[in-house]
Design an enzyme around this catalytic site. Sequence first.
Site, PDB file in Angstrom:
ATOM      1  N   ARG A   1      43.663  35.629  48.596  1.00  0.00           N
ATOM      2  CA  ARG A   1      42.984  37.088  48.543  1.00  0.00           C
ATOM      3  C   ARG A   1      41.501  37.208  48.959  1.00  0.00           C
ATOM      4  O   ARG A   1      41.624  37.259  50.269  1.00  0.00           O
ATOM      5  CB  ARG A   1      43.181  37.524  47.066  1.00  0.00           C
TER       6      ARG A   1
ATOM      7  N   LYS B   1      44.355  26.436  29.922  1.00  0.00           N
ATOM      8  CA  LYS B   1      44.337  27.786  30.430  1.00  0.00           C
ATOM      9  C   LYS B   1      44.459  28.632  29.363  1.00  0.00           C
ATOM     10  O   LYS B   1      44.319  29.948  29.513  1.00  0.00           O
ATOM     11  CB  LYS B   1      45.027  28.080  31.532  1.00  0.00           C
TER      12      LYS B   1
ATOM     13  N   HIS C   1      52.401  37.956  43.653  1.00  0.00           N
ATOM     14  CA  HIS C   1      53.236  36.770  43.740  1.00  0.00           C
ATOM     15  C   HIS C   1      54.301  37.178  44.386  1.00  0.00           C
ATOM     16  O   HIS C   1      54.956  36.305  45.351  1.00  0.00           O
ATOM     17  CB  HIS C   1      53.640  36.430  42.453  1.00  0.00           C
TER      18      HIS C   1
ATOM     19  N   SER D   1      47.018  38.141  37.921  1.00  0.00           N
ATOM     20  CA  SER D   1      47.585  38.222  36.849  1.00  0.00           C
ATOM     21  C   SER D   1      46.372  38.605  35.839  1.00  0.00           C
ATOM     22  O   SER D   1      46.735  39.464  34.677  1.00  0.00           O
ATOM     23  CB  SER D   1      47.954  37.061  36.143  1.00  0.00           C
TER      24      SER D   1
END
Length: 160
Positions: A90, A41, A17, A128
Amino acid sequence: MRVAIYPGSFDPVTYGHIDIIKRGANLFDKLIVAVLLNPAKRPLFSIQERIELLKEVTKDIPNVEVDYFDGLLVEYAKKVNASAIIKGLRMVSDFEYEFQMALVNKKLNPSVETIFLMTSAKYGYLSSSLVKEIAQFGGCLSEFVPDIVAERLMEKFKKS
Ligand code: ADP
Protein backbone atom coordinates in the site's frame (compact mmCIF):
# COMPACT_ATOMS: atom_id res chain seq x y z
CA MET A 1 1.96 -26.82 -10.85
CA ARG A 2 2.88 -23.31 -9.74
CA VAL A 3 1.87 -22.63 -6.16
CA ALA A 4 2.04 -19.29 -4.34
CA ILE A 5 1.26 -18.38 -0.77
CA TYR A 6 -0.33 -15.15 0.39
CA PRO A 7 0.47 -14.77 4.10
CA GLY A 8 -1.05 -12.34 6.58
CA SER A 9 -3.06 -11.83 9.72
CA PHE A 10 -6.40 -11.25 7.95
CA ASP A 11 -7.95 -9.96 11.20
CA PRO A 12 -10.40 -9.70 9.45
CA VAL A 13 -10.21 -10.08 5.68
CA THR A 14 -10.98 -6.84 3.75
CA TYR A 15 -11.71 -5.96 0.12
CA GLY A 16 -8.04 -4.95 -0.11
CA HIS A 17 -7.00 -8.53 0.68
CA ILE A 18 -9.63 -9.99 -1.65
CA ASP A 19 -8.32 -7.83 -4.49
CA ILE A 20 -4.79 -9.22 -3.96
CA ILE A 21 -6.17 -12.78 -3.65
CA LYS A 22 -7.99 -12.52 -7.00
CA ARG A 23 -5.00 -11.03 -8.76
CA GLY A 24 -2.60 -13.55 -7.22
CA ALA A 25 -4.89 -16.44 -8.15
CA ASN A 26 -4.77 -15.26 -11.76
CA LEU A 27 -1.00 -15.51 -11.81
CA PHE A 28 -0.62 -18.98 -10.29
CA ASP A 29 -2.18 -22.42 -10.62
CA LYS A 30 -2.90 -22.44 -6.90
CA LEU A 31 -2.89 -19.66 -4.32
CA ILE A 32 -2.82 -20.61 -0.65
CA VAL A 33 -4.02 -17.86 1.66
CA ALA A 34 -2.02 -18.60 4.81
CA VAL A 35 -3.12 -17.13 8.12
CA LEU A 36 -0.23 -16.44 10.46
CA LEU A 37 -0.64 -17.86 13.96
CA ASN A 38 0.72 -15.06 16.07
CA PRO A 39 -0.89 -14.78 19.49
CA ALA A 40 1.42 -11.88 20.35
CA LYS A 41 -0.62 -9.71 17.98
CA ARG A 42 -3.75 -10.17 20.16
CA PRO A 43 -6.14 -10.68 17.26
CA LEU A 44 -9.82 -9.73 17.45
CA PHE A 45 -10.84 -12.86 15.54
CA SER A 46 -9.63 -16.34 16.47
CA ILE A 47 -7.66 -18.32 13.93
CA GLN A 48 -10.76 -20.46 13.23
CA GLU A 49 -12.94 -17.39 12.68
CA ARG A 50 -10.41 -15.81 10.32
CA ILE A 51 -10.09 -19.03 8.33
CA GLU A 52 -13.85 -19.46 8.15
CA LEU A 53 -14.36 -15.90 6.86
CA LEU A 54 -11.56 -16.29 4.30
CA LYS A 55 -13.07 -19.55 3.05
CA GLU A 56 -16.48 -17.97 2.76
CA VAL A 57 -15.33 -14.89 0.81
CA THR A 58 -13.08 -16.89 -1.55
CA LYS A 59 -15.45 -19.79 -2.16
CA ASP A 60 -16.09 -18.74 -5.78
CA ILE A 61 -12.40 -18.69 -6.73
CA PRO A 62 -11.60 -22.33 -7.57
CA ASN A 63 -7.81 -22.22 -7.25
CA VAL A 64 -7.68 -20.60 -3.82
CA GLU A 65 -7.14 -22.58 -0.62
CA VAL A 66 -7.08 -21.30 2.94
CA ASP A 67 -4.66 -22.63 5.53
CA TYR A 68 -2.67 -21.40 8.54
CA PHE A 69 0.96 -21.59 9.52
CA ASP A 70 3.20 -21.18 12.51
CA GLY A 71 6.91 -20.41 12.54
CA LEU A 72 9.01 -19.57 9.52
CA LEU A 73 7.18 -18.68 6.34
CA VAL A 74 9.89 -20.21 4.14
CA GLU A 75 9.53 -23.54 5.94
CA TYR A 76 5.81 -23.45 5.32
CA ALA A 77 6.51 -22.59 1.65
CA LYS A 78 8.72 -25.66 1.39
CA LYS A 79 6.06 -27.85 2.98
CA VAL A 80 3.36 -26.83 0.50
CA ASN A 81 5.72 -26.70 -2.49
CA ALA A 82 5.23 -22.98 -3.08
CA SER A 83 7.59 -21.16 -5.42
CA ALA A 84 6.41 -17.68 -4.51
CA ILE A 85 5.19 -15.49 -1.66
CA ILE A 86 2.66 -12.84 -2.66
CA LYS A 87 2.55 -9.56 -0.73
CA GLY A 88 0.38 -6.52 -1.19
CA LEU A 89 1.96 -3.07 -1.02
CA ARG A 90 0.00 0.00 0.00
CA MET A 91 1.90 2.99 1.28
CA VAL A 92 5.59 3.69 1.41
CA SER A 93 5.25 2.71 5.06
CA ASP A 94 4.70 -0.94 4.03
CA PHE A 95 7.86 -0.90 1.98
CA GLU A 96 10.66 -0.90 4.53
CA TYR A 97 9.37 -3.85 6.54
CA GLU A 98 8.36 -5.86 3.46
CA PHE A 99 11.72 -5.20 1.79
CA GLN A 100 13.54 -6.48 4.87
CA MET A 101 11.30 -9.57 5.10
CA ALA A 102 11.76 -10.33 1.41
CA LEU A 103 15.56 -10.16 1.72
CA VAL A 104 15.59 -12.35 4.83
CA ASN A 105 13.29 -14.92 3.26
CA LYS A 106 15.44 -14.98 0.12
CA LYS A 107 18.47 -15.64 2.29
CA LEU A 108 16.71 -18.43 4.18
CA ASN A 109 15.35 -20.06 1.05
CA PRO A 110 16.70 -18.74 -2.28
CA SER A 111 14.28 -20.82 -4.32
CA VAL A 112 11.23 -18.89 -3.10
CA GLU A 113 10.53 -15.51 -4.74
CA THR A 114 8.61 -12.71 -3.06
CA ILE A 115 6.25 -11.00 -5.49
CA PHE A 116 4.72 -7.62 -4.66
CA LEU A 117 1.40 -6.58 -6.06
CA MET A 118 0.59 -2.89 -5.82
CA THR A 119 -2.68 -2.14 -4.12
CA SER A 120 -5.54 -1.09 -6.35
CA ALA A 121 -5.97 2.68 -5.97
CA LYS A 122 -9.35 2.41 -4.28
CA TYR A 123 -7.96 0.19 -1.53
CA GLY A 124 -4.71 2.04 -0.95
CA TYR A 125 -5.78 3.31 2.47
CA LEU A 126 -7.58 0.15 3.59
CA SER A 127 -6.30 -2.03 6.44
CA SER A 128 -7.77 -4.48 8.94
CA SER A 129 -6.97 -2.13 11.80
CA LEU A 130 -8.83 0.74 10.13
CA VAL A 131 -11.84 -1.51 9.62
CA LYS A 132 -11.79 -2.55 13.30
CA GLU A 133 -11.68 1.08 14.36
CA ILE A 134 -14.65 1.97 12.17
CA ALA A 135 -16.58 -1.04 13.50
CA GLN A 136 -15.82 -0.10 17.09
CA PHE A 137 -17.51 3.26 16.59
CA GLY A 138 -20.41 1.84 14.61
CA GLY A 139 -19.42 3.26 11.21
CA CYS A 140 -20.64 1.88 7.89
CA LEU A 141 -18.42 -0.96 6.69
CA SER A 142 -19.99 -1.82 3.34
CA GLU A 143 -17.23 -0.26 1.23
CA PHE A 144 -14.46 -2.02 3.11
CA VAL A 145 -15.51 -5.60 3.82
CA PRO A 146 -18.04 -8.15 2.52
CA ASP A 147 -21.37 -8.27 4.40
CA ILE A 148 -20.54 -11.42 6.32
CA VAL A 149 -17.37 -9.82 7.67
CA ALA A 150 -19.27 -6.65 8.60
CA GLU A 151 -21.82 -8.77 10.49
CA ARG A 152 -19.13 -10.60 12.45
CA LEU A 153 -17.42 -7.31 13.29
CA MET A 154 -20.65 -5.82 14.60
CA GLU A 155 -21.26 -8.92 16.74
CA LYS A 156 -17.77 -8.60 18.25
CA PHE A 157 -18.26 -5.02 19.28
CA LYS A 158 -21.79 -5.55 20.53
CA LYS A 159 -20.46 -8.13 22.99
CA SER A 160 -17.68 -6.01 24.40
P1 ADP B 1 -2.94 -5.54 7.72
O1 ADP B 1 -3.21 -5.92 9.15
O2 ADP B 1 -1.74 -4.67 7.51
O3 ADP B 1 -4.14 -5.05 6.99
P2 ADP B 1 -2.35 -8.34 6.94
O4 ADP B 1 -1.22 -8.88 7.71
O5 ADP B 1 -3.64 -9.00 7.14
O6 ADP B 1 -2.51 -6.82 7.06
O7 ADP B 1 -2.01 -8.27 5.40
C1 ADP B 1 -1.62 -9.34 4.62
C2 ADP B 1 -1.05 -8.82 3.32
O8 ADP B 1 -2.05 -8.09 2.62
C3 ADP B 1 0.13 -7.88 3.44
O9 ADP B 1 1.02 -8.19 2.38
C4 ADP B 1 -0.47 -6.51 3.25
O10 ADP B 1 0.45 -5.61 2.72
C5 ADP B 1 -1.56 -6.84 2.23
N1 ADP B 1 -2.67 -5.88 2.24
C6 ADP B 1 -3.50 -5.59 3.26
N2 ADP B 1 -4.41 -4.65 2.90
C7 ADP B 1 -4.15 -4.35 1.61
C8 ADP B 1 -4.71 -3.43 0.65
N3 ADP B 1 -5.72 -2.62 0.99
N4 ADP B 1 -4.17 -3.40 -0.60
C9 ADP B 1 -3.13 -4.19 -0.89
N5 ADP B 1 -2.55 -5.04 -0.05
C10 ADP B 1 -3.04 -5.14 1.18
